[in-house]
Design a protein around this motif. Structure first.
Motif, PDB file in Angstrom:
ATOM      1  N   GLY A  78       0.843  -1.182   0.000  1.00  0.00           N
ATOM      2  CA  GLY A  78       0.000   0.000   0.000  1.00  0.00           C
ATOM      3  C   GLY A  78       0.881   1.235   0.000  1.00  0.00           C
ATOM      4  O   GLY A  78       2.089   1.151  -0.215  1.00  0.00           O
ATOM      5  N   THR A  79       0.278   2.369   0.257  1.00  0.00           N
ATOM      6  CA  THR A  79       1.100   3.566   0.393  1.00  0.00           C
ATOM      7  C   THR A  79       1.847   3.453   1.722  1.00  0.00           C
ATOM      8  O   THR A  79       1.365   2.782   2.649  1.00  0.00           O
ATOM      9  CB  THR A  79       0.258   4.856   0.384  1.00  0.00           C
ATOM     10  N   PRO A  80       3.000   4.094   1.836  1.00  0.00           N
ATOM     11  CA  PRO A  80       3.699   4.042   3.128  1.00  0.00           C
ATOM     12  C   PRO A  80       2.809   4.488   4.293  1.00  0.00           C
ATOM     13  O   PRO A  80       2.798   3.856   5.351  1.00  0.00           O
ATOM     14  CB  PRO A  80       4.890   4.982   2.927  1.00  0.00           C
ATOM     15  N   LYS A  81       2.021   5.536   4.073  1.00  0.00           N
ATOM     16  CA  LYS A  81       1.144   6.033   5.129  1.00  0.00           C
ATOM     17  C   LYS A  81       0.073   5.002   5.500  1.00  0.00           C
ATOM     18  O   LYS A  81      -0.192   4.765   6.675  1.00  0.00           O
ATOM     19  CB  LYS A  81       0.488   7.346   4.696  1.00  0.00           C
ATOM     20  N   THR A 147      15.972 -11.088   6.766  1.00  0.00           N
ATOM     21  CA  THR A 147      16.556 -10.431   5.623  1.00  0.00           C
ATOM     22  C   THR A 147      15.605  -9.318   5.236  1.00  0.00           C
ATOM     23  O   THR A 147      14.439  -9.549   4.985  1.00  0.00           O
ATOM     24  CB  THR A 147      16.693 -11.415   4.445  1.00  0.00           C
ATOM     25  N   LYS A 148      16.111  -8.089   5.204  1.00  0.00           N
ATOM     26  CA  LYS A 148      15.250  -6.937   5.011  1.00  0.00           C
ATOM     27  C   LYS A 148      15.301  -6.448   3.581  1.00  0.00           C
ATOM     28  O   LYS A 148      16.350  -6.132   3.071  1.00  0.00           O
ATOM     29  CB  LYS A 148      15.646  -5.823   5.972  1.00  0.00           C
ATOM     30  N   MET A 149      14.149  -6.369   2.953  1.00  0.00           N
ATOM     31  CA  MET A 149      14.076  -5.784   1.626  1.00  0.00           C
ATOM     32  C   MET A 149      12.647  -5.340   1.402  1.00  0.00           C
ATOM     33  O   MET A 149      11.711  -6.001   1.782  1.00  0.00           O
ATOM     34  CB  MET A 149      14.461  -6.783   0.545  1.00  0.00           C
ATOM     35  N   GLU A 150      12.500  -4.178   0.814  1.00  0.00           N
ATOM     36  CA  GLU A 150      11.186  -3.754   0.405  1.00  0.00           C
ATOM     37  C   GLU A 150      11.254  -3.289  -1.025  1.00  0.00           C
ATOM     38  O   GLU A 150      12.287  -2.921  -1.517  1.00  0.00           O
ATOM     39  CB  GLU A 150      10.608  -2.676   1.327  1.00  0.00           C
ATOM     40  N   ARG A 151      10.155  -3.370  -1.700  1.00  0.00           N
ATOM     41  CA  ARG A 151      10.098  -2.936  -3.109  1.00  0.00           C
ATOM     42  C   ARG A 151       9.075  -1.825  -3.206  1.00  0.00           C
ATOM     43  O   ARG A 151       7.975  -1.930  -2.706  1.00  0.00           O
ATOM     44  CB  ARG A 151       9.673  -4.082  -4.013  1.00  0.00           C
ATOM     45  N   CYS A 152       9.469  -0.769  -3.860  1.00  0.00           N
ATOM     46  CA  CYS A 152       8.553   0.321  -4.151  1.00  0.00           C
ATOM     47  C   CYS A 152       7.982   0.065  -5.532  1.00  0.00           C
ATOM     48  O   CYS A 152       8.722  -0.187  -6.460  1.00  0.00           O
ATOM     49  CB  CYS A 152       9.295   1.649  -4.149  1.00  0.00           C
ATOM     50  N   ILE A 153       6.686   0.123  -5.608  1.00  0.00           N
ATOM     51  CA  ILE A 153       6.037  -0.174  -6.886  1.00  0.00           C
ATOM     52  C   ILE A 153       5.288   1.068  -7.338  1.00  0.00           C
ATOM     53  O   ILE A 153       4.608   1.690  -6.588  1.00  0.00           O
ATOM     54  CB  ILE A 153       5.064  -1.357  -6.736  1.00  0.00           C
TER      55      ILE A 153
END
Length: 153
Positions: A78-81, A147-153
Motif C-alpha cells: 500500500g502507500t507508506p502512510k 533479511t530486510k528488503m522492500e520494493r517500491c512499486i
C-alpha cells in the motif's frame, strides 16, 4: 562509482519505466539526496519508477506504493502512510508541556477533556502522534533478524 554510472545509463534514455536496484547504496548523504531529487523529477514527469531498497526512510520519501517482502513473500503493501496507519496499534498522543513534562494520552474521546483543559490553560508546547514508521512496521512484520528488503512499486 558503479551505482552512479548505472543510474546515469538508466536515465539517459527517455524511458517511460525506470528500474532501479539500490540506487543510493554506498553513497554519501549529499549525493543520495541528489539521486532522490532526480528520481522524484522522473516520477513527476510521468515515468514509472520501480525501485528496490533496504532504506525504509528512502522508501517512505520516494515511493507512492510499497510492497514489503519477507523471504520472498509480500507481507504488506500500500502507500507508506496506509501501511503505517494500519499497523498503529497504540493510537496515542505524546504531549510535551511547557514545563518539559511529557504526557501520553490515548488518541480517543476518553482523552478529550484532559486535552481540552491543557489547551485552554496554554500548557502544551508540542503534540505528536506515535504511529510507527515504515522501518518499525517492517521489523514488526519480519522480526529483527530477518533479511530486510522492500520494493517500491
Amino acid at each position: 562509482m558503479k551505482n552512479r554510472t548505472s543510474l546515469a545509463r538508466a536515465v539517459l534514455s527517455d524511458s517511460k519505466i525506470l528500474f532501479l536496484d539500490e540506487p543510493t547504496s554506498g553513497l554519501d548523504p549529499t549525493t543520495a539526496n541528489e539521486i532522490h531529487e532526480l528520481i522524484l523529477s522522473y516520477r513527476d514527469k510521468g515515468c514509472t519508477v520501480f525501485m528496490t531498497t533496504h532504506n525504509m526512510t528512502e522508501a517512505e520519501t520516494l515511493c507512492d506504493h510499497v510492497a514489503l517482502l519477507h523471504q520472498g513473500v509480500v507481507v504488506a503493501q500500500g502507500t507508506p502512510k496506509e501501511i503505517c496507519l494500519h499497523h498503529n496499534k497504540n493510537k496515542q498522543l505524546i504531549i510535551t508541556l511547557n514545563n518539559n513534562e511529557v504526557l501520553t494520552l490515548s488518541n480517543g474521546p476518553e482523552s478529550a477533556e484532559r486535552l481540552q483543559a491543557l489547551m485552554l490553560h496554554d500548557e502544551i508546547a508540542m503534540i505528536r502522534s506515535n504511529e510507527p514508521d515504515l522501518k518499525n512496521v517492517f521489523l514488526e512484520l519480519t522480526g529483527n533478524n530477518a533479511t530486510k528488503m522492500e520494493r517500491c512499486i
